[in-house]
Design a protein around this motif. Structure first.
Motif, PDB file in Angstrom:
ATOM      1  N   THR A  95      -8.484-120.501 -46.818  1.00  0.00           N
ATOM      2  CA  THR A  95      -9.205-119.287 -46.460  1.00  0.00           C
ATOM      3  C   THR A  95      -9.358-119.234 -44.941  1.00  0.00           C
ATOM      4  N   SER A  97     -12.337-118.913 -43.654  1.00  0.00           N
ATOM      5  CA  SER A  97     -13.744-119.241 -43.437  1.00  0.00           C
ATOM      6  C   SER A  97     -13.880-120.619 -42.799  1.00  0.00           C
ATOM      7  N   SER A  98     -14.717-120.733 -41.805  1.00  0.00           N
ATOM      8  CA  SER A  98     -14.965-122.029 -41.182  1.00  0.00           C
ATOM      9  C   SER A  98     -15.893-122.892 -42.038  1.00  0.00           C
TER      10      SER A  98
END
Length: 264
Positions: A95, A97-98
């Motif tokens: 993804t 997302s961090s």
């Protein structure tokens, strides 16, 4: 009904063999892609075998399918050997997302085989979501997992329809560059059961808490053979209502296990 609830507790869990890396396998990495064969024996003589087939549909889109069968070497109280089978599929995608750099889903089917009329049989399916949680340390991997559970258990009095949920936290710590690792895998499951159309009025409710801890390392120069030793603690709190009479039971279980895996 205690045998039904305890059987349900035992069929859930995540075996020590995991997905490996592209070069030398790394069982502490739950999302890399290598296939493997894995076998274990525990302190009660129960044998367990697993085959994992892993791959990638595309870059950042990994999968693994697991086929598992467990068989006790000793007879149970009815003179039979317990048999349990399990089929699992995990798919994880990268993804942007961090916080959650990888996310995906899981399908888990568990079958407890009935050898005669006195045994308990189980058919359970768990559908879930899994993700990788970013941590401050590269050596620490954490994968939270939540699943909806549905199925049935059959016994002498009839069948019980089951519904519930399961919460898992798959954690591993890489200890060094040689491949040594630790695992810690806490799990909580809640189940509610009501009699099906041919049941006899029994209702159950169970809370099952399990924690697995273990240590693994390579045992061959090419990194294809690995071993793992582990301990699993399970606590089952079961409540039953049999024809209007409430009952409750608590069971604690400790299991020690050693396994050998081969990656190919």
């Amino acid at each position: 009904m205690k045998k039904t609830v305890i059987s349900l507790a035992l069929v859930f869990g995540f075996s020590g063999a995991a997905l490996a890396g592209d070069k030398q396998p790394d069982p502490s990495d739950l999302t890399a892609v290598n296939s493997f064969a894995y076998g274990t024996v525990d302190n009660e003589g129960k044998l367990n075998g697993m085959l994992g087939i892993a791959g990638a549909f595309s870059e950042g889109n990994n999968y693994i399918g697991l086929v598992e069968h467990a068989s006790a070497t000793k007879n149970n109280e009815f003179g039979k050997k317990a048999q349990n089978s399990r089929l699992r599929y995990f798919q994880v995608l990268d993804t942007s997302s961090s916080l959650l750099p990888q996310a995906g889903f899981s399908v888990d089917y568990m079958k407890g085989w009935k050898s005669d009329d006195k045994d308990v049989s189980t058919d359970i399916v768990a559908l879930g979501a899994i993700a990788k949680l970013t941590t401050p340390w590269d050596a620490l991997s954490i994968f939270p997992n939540v699943a909806y559970v549905k199925g049935e258990a059959g016994h002498q009095q009839g069948k019980v329809d089951l519904n519930g949920y399961q919460l898992n936290l798959f954690g591993s710590i890489a200890l060094d560059d040689l491949g040594k690792y630790l695992i810690i895998q806490p799990q909580f499951m809640h189940l509610d059961g009501e009699p099906s159309s041919n049941g006899k009025g029994e209702k159950i409710s169970a809370d099952i808490f399990k924690v697995k801890t273990g240590f693994g390392m390579p045992i061959s120069a090419d990194g294809k053979w690995w071993t793992e030793v582990s301990h699993t603690y399970t606590r089952t709190d079961a409540g039953m209502n049999i024809i209007g009479t409430p009952m409750s039971e608590i069971d604690n279980d400790n299991k020690f296990e050693i396994g050998i895996s081969y990656y190919f």
